[in-house]
Design a protein around this motif. Structure first.
Motif, PDB file in Angstrom:
ATOM      1  N   LEU A  39       0.818  -1.211   0.000  1.00  0.00           N
ATOM      2  CA  LEU A  39       0.000   0.000   0.000  1.00  0.00           C
ATOM      3  C   LEU A  39       0.856   1.268   0.000  1.00  0.00           C
ATOM      4  O   LEU A  39       0.420   2.304  -0.489  1.00  0.00           O
ATOM      5  CB  LEU A  39      -0.943   0.006   1.205  1.00  0.00           C
ATOM      6  CG  LEU A  39      -2.119  -0.955   1.114  1.00  0.00           C
ATOM      7  CD1 LEU A  39      -2.913  -0.951   2.405  1.00  0.00           C
ATOM      8  CD2 LEU A  39      -3.018  -0.603  -0.055  1.00  0.00           C
ATOM      9  N   ARG A  40       2.063   1.186   0.533  1.00  0.00           N
ATOM     10  CA  ARG A  40       2.955   2.355   0.503  1.00  0.00           C
ATOM     11  C   ARG A  40       3.446   2.654  -0.910  1.00  0.00           C
ATOM     12  O   ARG A  40       3.865   3.759  -1.200  1.00  0.00           O
ATOM     13  CB  ARG A  40       4.147   2.133   1.414  1.00  0.00           C
ATOM     14  CG  ARG A  40       3.748   2.175   2.858  1.00  0.00           C
ATOM     15  CD  ARG A  40       4.907   1.948   3.769  1.00  0.00           C
ATOM     16  NE  ARG A  40       4.378   1.748   5.125  1.00  0.00           N
ATOM     17  CZ  ARG A  40       5.023   2.025   6.213  1.00  0.00           C
ATOM     18  NH1 ARG A  40       6.241   2.496   6.148  1.00  0.00           N
ATOM     19  NH2 ARG A  40       4.480   1.832   7.378  1.00  0.00           N
ATOM     20  N   VAL A  42       1.503   2.574  -3.543  1.00  0.00           N
ATOM     21  CA  VAL A  42       0.395   3.119  -4.322  1.00  0.00           C
ATOM     22  C   VAL A  42       0.560   4.623  -4.466  1.00  0.00           C
ATOM     23  O   VAL A  42       0.848   5.324  -3.506  1.00  0.00           O
ATOM     24  CB  VAL A  42      -0.962   2.794  -3.648  1.00  0.00           C
ATOM     25  CG1 VAL A  42      -2.107   3.475  -4.374  1.00  0.00           C
ATOM     26  CG2 VAL A  42      -1.166   1.294  -3.585  1.00  0.00           C
ATOM     27  N   VAL A  43       0.363   5.112  -5.689  1.00  0.00           N
ATOM     28  CA  VAL A  43       0.461   6.539  -5.972  1.00  0.00           C
ATOM     29  C   VAL A  43      -0.946   7.079  -6.177  1.00  0.00           C
ATOM     30  O   VAL A  43      -1.702   6.577  -7.010  1.00  0.00           O
ATOM     31  CB  VAL A  43       1.317   6.792  -7.233  1.00  0.00           C
ATOM     32  CG1 VAL A  43       1.365   8.272  -7.564  1.00  0.00           C
ATOM     33  CG2 VAL A  43       2.698   6.227  -7.042  1.00  0.00           C
ATOM     34  N   THR A  44      -1.332   8.095  -5.410  1.00  0.00           N
ATOM     35  CA  THR A  44      -2.653   8.693  -5.548  1.00  0.00           C
ATOM     36  C   THR A  44      -2.662   9.617  -6.759  1.00  0.00           C
ATOM     37  O   THR A  44      -1.773  10.459  -6.904  1.00  0.00           O
ATOM     38  CB  THR A  44      -3.000   9.504  -4.287  1.00  0.00           C
ATOM     39  OG1 THR A  44      -2.857   8.661  -3.150  1.00  0.00           O
ATOM     40  CG2 THR A  44      -4.408  10.047  -4.344  1.00  0.00           C
ATOM     41  N   PRO A  45      -3.665   9.476  -7.634  1.00  0.00           N
ATOM     42  CA  PRO A  45      -3.721  10.347  -8.820  1.00  0.00           C
ATOM     43  C   PRO A  45      -3.998  11.802  -8.441  1.00  0.00           C
ATOM     44  O   PRO A  45      -4.634  12.081  -7.421  1.00  0.00           O
ATOM     45  CB  PRO A  45      -4.892   9.787  -9.629  1.00  0.00           C
ATOM     46  CG  PRO A  45      -5.289   8.514  -8.993  1.00  0.00           C
ATOM     47  CD  PRO A  45      -4.713   8.475  -7.636  1.00  0.00           C
ATOM     48  N   THR A  46      -3.554  12.688  -9.306  1.00  0.00           N
ATOM     49  CA  THR A  46      -3.821  14.110  -9.098  1.00  0.00           C
ATOM     50  C   THR A  46      -5.263  14.419  -9.484  1.00  0.00           C
ATOM     51  O   THR A  46      -5.968  13.590 -10.054  1.00  0.00           O
ATOM     52  CB  THR A  46      -2.878  14.967  -9.945  1.00  0.00           C
ATOM     53  OG1 THR A  46      -3.140  14.697 -11.327  1.00  0.00           O
ATOM     54  CG2 THR A  46      -1.424  14.680  -9.620  1.00  0.00           C
ATOM     55  N   ARG A  47      -5.703  15.639  -9.188  1.00  0.00           N
ATOM     56  CA  ARG A  47      -7.075  16.036  -9.523  1.00  0.00           C
ATOM     57  C   ARG A  47      -7.311  15.967 -11.034  1.00  0.00           C
ATOM     58  O   ARG A  47      -8.357  15.514 -11.490  1.00  0.00           O
ATOM     59  CB  ARG A  47      -7.339  17.439  -9.003  1.00  0.00           C
ATOM     60  CG  ARG A  47      -8.735  17.942  -9.285  1.00  0.00           C
ATOM     61  CD  ARG A  47      -8.965  19.312  -8.638  1.00  0.00           C
ATOM     62  NE  ARG A  47     -10.215  19.892  -9.045  1.00  0.00           N
ATOM     63  CZ  ARG A  47     -11.396  19.609  -8.497  1.00  0.00           C
ATOM     64  NH1 ARG A  47     -11.462  18.746  -7.527  1.00  0.00           N
ATOM     65  NH2 ARG A  47     -12.498  20.192  -8.926  1.00  0.00           N
ATOM     66  N   GLN A  49      -5.826  14.009 -13.198  1.00  0.00           N
ATOM     67  CA  GLN A  49      -5.923  12.608 -13.595  1.00  0.00           C
ATOM     68  C   GLN A  49      -7.283  12.028 -13.229  1.00  0.00           C
ATOM     69  O   GLN A  49      -7.876  11.283 -14.000  1.00  0.00           O
ATOM     70  CB  GLN A  49      -4.807  11.798 -12.942  1.00  0.00           C
ATOM     71  CG  GLN A  49      -3.433  12.098 -13.505  1.00  0.00           C
ATOM     72  CD  GLN A  49      -2.331  11.424 -12.711  1.00  0.00           C
ATOM     73  OE1 GLN A  49      -2.461  11.185 -11.514  1.00  0.00           O
ATOM     74  NE2 GLN A  49      -1.236  11.131 -13.392  1.00  0.00           N
ATOM     75  N   TRP A  50      -7.783  12.378 -12.026  1.00  0.00           N
ATOM     76  CA  TRP A  50      -9.107  11.900 -11.621  1.00  0.00           C
ATOM     77  C   TRP A  50     -10.168  12.364 -12.607  1.00  0.00           C
ATOM     78  O   TRP A  50     -11.034  11.587 -13.007  1.00  0.00           O
ATOM     79  CB  TRP A  50      -9.470  12.428 -10.232  1.00  0.00           C
ATOM     80  CG  TRP A  50      -8.979  11.588  -9.106  1.00  0.00           C
ATOM     81  CD1 TRP A  50      -7.970  11.894  -8.255  1.00  0.00           C
ATOM     82  CD2 TRP A  50      -9.450  10.297  -8.701  1.00  0.00           C
ATOM     83  NE1 TRP A  50      -7.797  10.879  -7.347  1.00  0.00           N
ATOM     84  CE2 TRP A  50      -8.695   9.886  -7.599  1.00  0.00           C
ATOM     85  CE3 TRP A  50     -10.454   9.454  -9.182  1.00  0.00           C
ATOM     86  CZ2 TRP A  50      -8.901   8.676  -6.956  1.00  0.00           C
ATOM     87  CZ3 TRP A  50     -10.667   8.250  -8.545  1.00  0.00           C
ATOM     88  CH2 TRP A  50      -9.889   7.867  -7.448  1.00  0.00           C
ATOM     89  N   TYR A  53      -9.773  10.409 -15.924  1.00  0.00           N
ATOM     90  CA  TYR A  53     -10.254   9.029 -15.806  1.00  0.00           C
ATOM     91  C   TYR A  53     -11.777   8.990 -15.752  1.00  0.00           C
ATOM     92  O   TYR A  53     -12.414   8.132 -16.362  1.00  0.00           O
ATOM     93  CB  TYR A  53      -9.685   8.363 -14.548  1.00  0.00           C
ATOM     94  CG  TYR A  53      -8.184   8.220 -14.525  1.00  0.00           C
ATOM     95  CD1 TYR A  53      -7.430   8.192 -15.696  1.00  0.00           C
ATOM     96  CD2 TYR A  53      -7.503   8.119 -13.326  1.00  0.00           C
ATOM     97  CE1 TYR A  53      -6.059   8.066 -15.666  1.00  0.00           C
ATOM     98  CE2 TYR A  53      -6.124   7.979 -13.281  1.00  0.00           C
ATOM     99  CZ  TYR A  53      -5.410   7.951 -14.456  1.00  0.00           C
ATOM    100  OH  TYR A  53      -4.051   7.825 -14.426  1.00  0.00           O
TER     101      TYR A  53
END
Length: 89
Positions: A39-40, A42-47, A49-50, A53
């Protein structure tokens, strides 16, 4: 070839690689540590990218709805023509 490479190429583990089986709680703890480690990564997408998608998914869903609606109309018209005998107006 080394002893380890030769024994691993034969499809059976070497005697040195055999580890004693851990108890249930240590296996659960190992699993939890591995999950946290993954889980460390994992890269959270930017706004942006959200939003991108989300737009791609919505466009895909709309296209699939149009395809299914068109096929439904075609099959309904064909079934009506076969069973009733009159074309749709």
């Amino acid at each position: 070839m080394t002893e380890t490479a030769a024994s691993s190429s034969q499809g059976r583990p070497s005697p040195e690689a055999k580890q004693p089986r851990r108890n249930v709680f240590s296996r659960i703890a190992l699993f939890v540590r591995q999950v946290i480690g993954e889980l460390r990564k994992v890269v959270t997408p930017t706004r942006g990218q959200w939003l991108n998608y989300t737009a791609v998914v919505l466009v895909f869903v709309v296209i699939m709805m149009l395809i299914v609606t068109g096929l439904d109309f075609v099959f309904f018209s064909a079934a009506k023509w076969v069973f009733v005998g009159t074309p749709t107006q």
